[in-house]
Write a protein that holds these residues in place. Sequence first.
Motif, mmCIF file in Angstrom:
data_model
loop_
_atom_site.group_PDB
_atom_site.id
_atom_site.type_symbol
_atom_site.label_atom_id
_atom_site.label_comp_id
_atom_site.label_asym_id
_atom_site.label_seq_id
_atom_site.Cartn_x
_atom_site.Cartn_y
_atom_site.Cartn_z
ATOM 1 N N VAL A 138 25.548 -65.137 8.490
ATOM 2 C CA VAL A 138 24.708 -64.195 7.754
ATOM 3 C C VAL A 138 24.184 -64.894 6.512
ATOM 4 O O VAL A 138 24.949 -65.490 5.752
ATOM 5 C CB VAL A 138 25.481 -62.924 7.355
ATOM 6 N N LEU A 139 22.873 -64.842 6.295
ATOM 7 C CA LEU A 139 22.234 -65.464 5.149
ATOM 8 C C LEU A 139 21.816 -64.394 4.145
ATOM 9 O O LEU A 139 21.211 -63.377 4.506
ATOM 10 C CB LEU A 139 21.011 -66.272 5.587
ATOM 11 N N ILE A 140 22.152 -64.648 2.866
ATOM 12 C CA ILE A 140 21.944 -63.678 1.792
ATOM 13 C C ILE A 140 21.101 -64.306 0.700
ATOM 14 O O ILE A 140 21.319 -65.464 0.323
ATOM 15 C CB ILE A 140 23.308 -63.241 1.184
ATOM 16 N N ARG A 141 20.165 -63.561 0.147
ATOM 17 C CA ARG A 141 19.335 -64.058 -0.948
ATOM 18 C C ARG A 141 19.985 -63.753 -2.307
ATOM 19 O O ARG A 141 20.841 -62.890 -2.425
ATOM 20 C CB ARG A 141 17.939 -63.465 -0.878
ATOM 21 N N ALA A 142 19.511 -64.456 -3.338
ATOM 22 C CA ALA A 142 20.166 -64.405 -4.644
ATOM 23 C C ALA A 142 20.145 -63.022 -5.278
ATOM 24 O O ALA A 142 21.076 -62.643 -5.989
ATOM 25 C CB ALA A 142 19.510 -65.416 -5.586
ATOM 26 N N ASP A 160 21.164 -52.517 -2.559
ATOM 27 C CA ASP A 160 20.116 -52.887 -1.607
ATOM 28 C C ASP A 160 20.476 -52.514 -0.174
ATOM 29 O O ASP A 160 19.599 -52.418 0.684
ATOM 30 C CB ASP A 160 19.834 -54.386 -1.674
ATOM 31 N N GLU A 161 21.757 -52.325 0.110
ATOM 32 C CA GLU A 161 22.181 -51.931 1.446
ATOM 33 C C GLU A 161 21.965 -50.443 1.697
ATOM 34 O O GLU A 161 22.029 -50.001 2.839
ATOM 35 C CB GLU A 161 23.659 -52.252 1.643
ATOM 36 N N LEU A 192 19.119 -57.440 9.246
ATOM 37 C CA LEU A 192 18.376 -57.822 10.441
ATOM 38 C C LEU A 192 19.266 -58.709 11.294
ATOM 39 O O LEU A 192 19.875 -59.656 10.790
ATOM 40 C CB LEU A 192 17.097 -58.578 10.077
ATOM 41 N N VAL A 193 19.351 -58.405 12.597
ATOM 42 C CA VAL A 193 20.189 -59.165 13.521
ATOM 43 C C VAL A 193 19.289 -59.834 14.550
ATOM 44 O O VAL A 193 18.532 -59.161 15.256
ATOM 45 C CB VAL A 193 21.214 -58.256 14.227
ATOM 46 N N VAL A 194 19.382 -61.160 14.633
ATOM 47 C CA VAL A 194 18.610 -61.920 15.606
ATOM 48 C C VAL A 194 19.552 -62.825 16.381
ATOM 49 O O VAL A 194 20.629 -63.186 15.910
ATOM 50 C CB VAL A 194 17.506 -62.768 14.931
ATOM 51 N N GLY A 220 13.352 -60.285 3.545
ATOM 52 C CA GLY A 220 14.043 -60.117 2.270
ATOM 53 C C GLY A 220 15.458 -59.617 2.375
ATOM 54 O O GLY A 220 16.273 -59.834 1.481
ATOM 55 N N CYS A 221 15.811 -58.939 3.464
ATOM 56 C CA CYS A 221 17.160 -58.388 3.612
ATOM 57 C C CYS A 221 18.100 -59.443 4.208
ATOM 58 O O CYS A 221 17.632 -60.479 4.702
ATOM 59 C CB CYS A 221 17.145 -57.145 4.484
ATOM 60 N N PRO A 222 19.414 -59.217 4.187
ATOM 61 C CA PRO A 222 20.341 -60.148 4.859
ATOM 62 C C PRO A 222 19.970 -60.318 6.329
ATOM 63 O O PRO A 222 19.569 -59.365 7.011
ATOM 64 C CB PRO A 222 21.693 -59.456 4.697
#
Length: 300
Positions: A133-137, A143-144, A264-266, A291-293
């Motif tokens: 899972v990638l998260i922005r700063a 935000d969830e 978002l799940v890919v 923009g979301c995780p």
Amino acid sequence: MVPCLVAGVDGSEQSLAAAAWAGREAVRRDLPLRLVHVWDWHPRRQDGAIAAAAGRHLARRTLRQAEEWVRAACPDVRLQDELVEGPVVTALVKEAERAELLVLGSRGLSGFTGFLVGSVALGVVAEATRPVVLIRADEDAADEHLPATDGSASTRTGYRDVVLAVDVADACDETIEFAFEAARLRHARLRAVHAWHRPGPLSLGAGEIGLVDDPRQAEEWLGFLRAVLRVWRDKYPDVAVLETVAEDKASTVLVRAAAEAGLLVVGHRLTERPVGPRTGPVTHAVIHHVGCPVAVVPHT
């Protein structure tokens, strides 16, 4: 080995946001969280024991900073930490194999203390055999969640949608299950999205749906998507599901769908390539533009 979540930390804002998100996710899953800092030490001839000790001290301080940050943001999490040595991508991929999922900041610092520059994060996603899972700063707990009735940010409202990318021609059970479970844990709606495009005249076969008009094509694709998800609806009866299809490039559709999402799940197909592991074009695009995780779930 006891299942756990792992968050890679390097002292950057991105990695601290990732660690905090991982703490919340660990509580949702009732699992411990292990914070990992990779110390990629390359001693030069003039370096000695003092320089090595100083580097290790800085690495330990990075771990302590992350631990304090997570405990303040998520006091209920069961927390561990570990200093790991070695090449960064190799070390993180190995850590991912020991975890339910690995959480990373999508960007990081360059230079001595940083490791999550874009190429490293992409390298981990390309090689990992467990979800990443990638998260922005700027990601935080609010935000969830959906905004409050006055439009302000809140952690007391329900969770935003979990968006699932589905290729109905190559649906992956691992990716679908991850998304349904994420939605169940959050009591959130799952929005399953499939992007389709009109085939050219030379690619059509007898009886293919490209022969019908656009509205009917969309209905056909929607029927395929519902068929793919039917068994998962039965397995997760408490998860509300919204299936949507759109005619456009997959990356464009997913970026648009994830604009108001909490996750978002890919999927990411693990294949042997002559040039080595790499992310596919859709995964690469959403990592850079959503923009979301983003959860990238590998599958064969």
